[in-house]
Design a protein around this motif. Structure first.
Motif, PDB file in Angstrom:
ATOM      1  N   ARG A  64      47.243  46.168  46.290  1.00  0.00           N
ATOM      2  CA  ARG A  64      45.975  45.251  46.701  1.00  0.00           C
ATOM      3  C   ARG A  64      45.693  44.255  45.728  1.00  0.00           C
ATOM      4  NH1 ARG A  64      42.991  44.309  51.050  1.00  0.00           N
ATOM      5  NH2 ARG A  64      43.120  46.876  51.592  1.00  0.00           N
ATOM      6  N   VAL A  65      45.869  42.907  46.423  1.00  0.00           N
ATOM      7  CA  VAL A  65      45.665  41.768  45.392  1.00  0.00           C
ATOM      8  C   VAL A  65      44.295  41.323  45.853  1.00  0.00           C
ATOM      9  CG1 VAL A  65      46.320  39.493  44.774  1.00  0.00           C
ATOM     10  CG2 VAL A  65      48.007  41.378  45.223  1.00  0.00           C
ATOM     11  N   THR A  66      43.341  41.072  44.836  1.00  0.00           N
ATOM     12  CA  THR A  66      41.864  40.669  45.044  1.00  0.00           C
ATOM     13  C   THR A  66      41.681  39.292  44.144  1.00  0.00           C
ATOM     14  OG1 THR A  66      40.965  42.769  46.056  1.00  0.00           O
ATOM     15  CG2 THR A  66      39.397  41.166  45.613  1.00  0.00           C
ATOM     16  N   HIS A  67      41.286  38.406  44.529  1.00  0.00           N
ATOM     17  CA  HIS A  67      40.891  37.195  43.753  1.00  0.00           C
ATOM     18  C   HIS A  67      39.117  37.133  43.988  1.00  0.00           C
ATOM     19  CE1 HIS A  67      41.649  32.921  42.037  1.00  0.00           C
ATOM     20  NE2 HIS A  67      40.702  33.607  41.323  1.00  0.00           N
ATOM     21  N   THR A  68      38.472  37.327  43.088  1.00  0.00           N
ATOM     22  CA  THR A  68      37.077  37.146  43.152  1.00  0.00           C
ATOM     23  C   THR A  68      36.684  35.950  42.653  1.00  0.00           C
ATOM     24  OG1 THR A  68      36.612  38.622  41.114  1.00  0.00           O
ATOM     25  CG2 THR A  68      36.688  39.464  43.525  1.00  0.00           C
ATOM     26  N   ASN A  69      35.563  35.271  42.937  1.00  0.00           N
ATOM     27  CA  ASN A  69      34.817  33.929  42.397  1.00  0.00           C
ATOM     28  C   ASN A  69      35.983  32.934  42.247  1.00  0.00           C
ATOM     29  OD1 ASN A  69      32.295  35.429  42.563  1.00  0.00           O
ATOM     30  ND2 ASN A  69      32.826  36.437  40.559  1.00  0.00           N
ATOM     31  N   ALA A  70      36.758  32.756  43.149  1.00  0.00           N
ATOM     32  CA  ALA A  70      37.730  31.630  43.048  1.00  0.00           C
ATOM     33  C   ALA A  70      37.076  30.218  43.455  1.00  0.00           C
ATOM     34  CB  ALA A  70      38.814  31.602  44.127  1.00  0.00           C
TER      35      ALA A  70
END
Length: 159
Positions: A64-70
């Protein structure tokens, strides 16, 4: 003997080709979702209060790859986002890009609270170099070992 030699000269090159091609995995990104623009301001006037984090997590045999607040250009409202991933040898290439090709860029930036997807077909116990690119930004590569319990959280400002 001649038949054995002919068989060997046919089978050996096929095995070499198969082994060489196996370095390019069928891993891919699936179930890509994003929250869209949460807030927008003029370009250069806002850098966000929350850190931009990249989280990599082992989830049921997938990554699982998650980028937050991009912080992204507001053009994503019109152009959309897409994600592509592939594995080549021990490198995971992970790209977030505009869904629609265009020269359109907006004069504002926005916070995308979350972009997430799964990468399939990775080998447990293998060490990979993760190469991440989001729109026009290439982040510094880093390594991870794909195992149960993997949870790696990285502040993208350090990449």
């Amino acid at each position: 003997m001649k038949r054995l030699l002919i068989s060997f000269t046919i089978i050996l090159p096929m095995m070499i080709i198969w082994m060489g091609c196996s370095k390019l995995s069928t891993s891919r990104s699936k179930d890509f979702t994003h929250t869209g623009c949460a807030s927008a301001t003029r370009a250069g006037s806002f850098y966000g209060d929350e850190p931009s984090l990249l989280t990599l997590k082992y989830e049921n045999g997938e990554l699982r790859v998650t980028h937050t607040n991009a912080m992204l250009n507001c053009a994503i409202k019109e152009r959309g986002l897409t994600c592509k991933a592939y594995v080549e040898g021990d490198e995971i290439h992970y790209y977030v890009d505009y869904e629609k090709k265009s020269d359109l860029e907006a004069d504002c930036i926005c916070t995308v609270e979350e972009m997430t997807s799964l990468i399939t077909n990775l080998q447990e116990g293998e060490e990979y170099t993760f190469k991440y690119s989001c729109l026009d930004r290439n982040y510094k590569p880093f390594t991870l070992t794909f195992n149960k319990g993997l949870l790696q959280i990285i502040d993208t400002a350090t990449l």
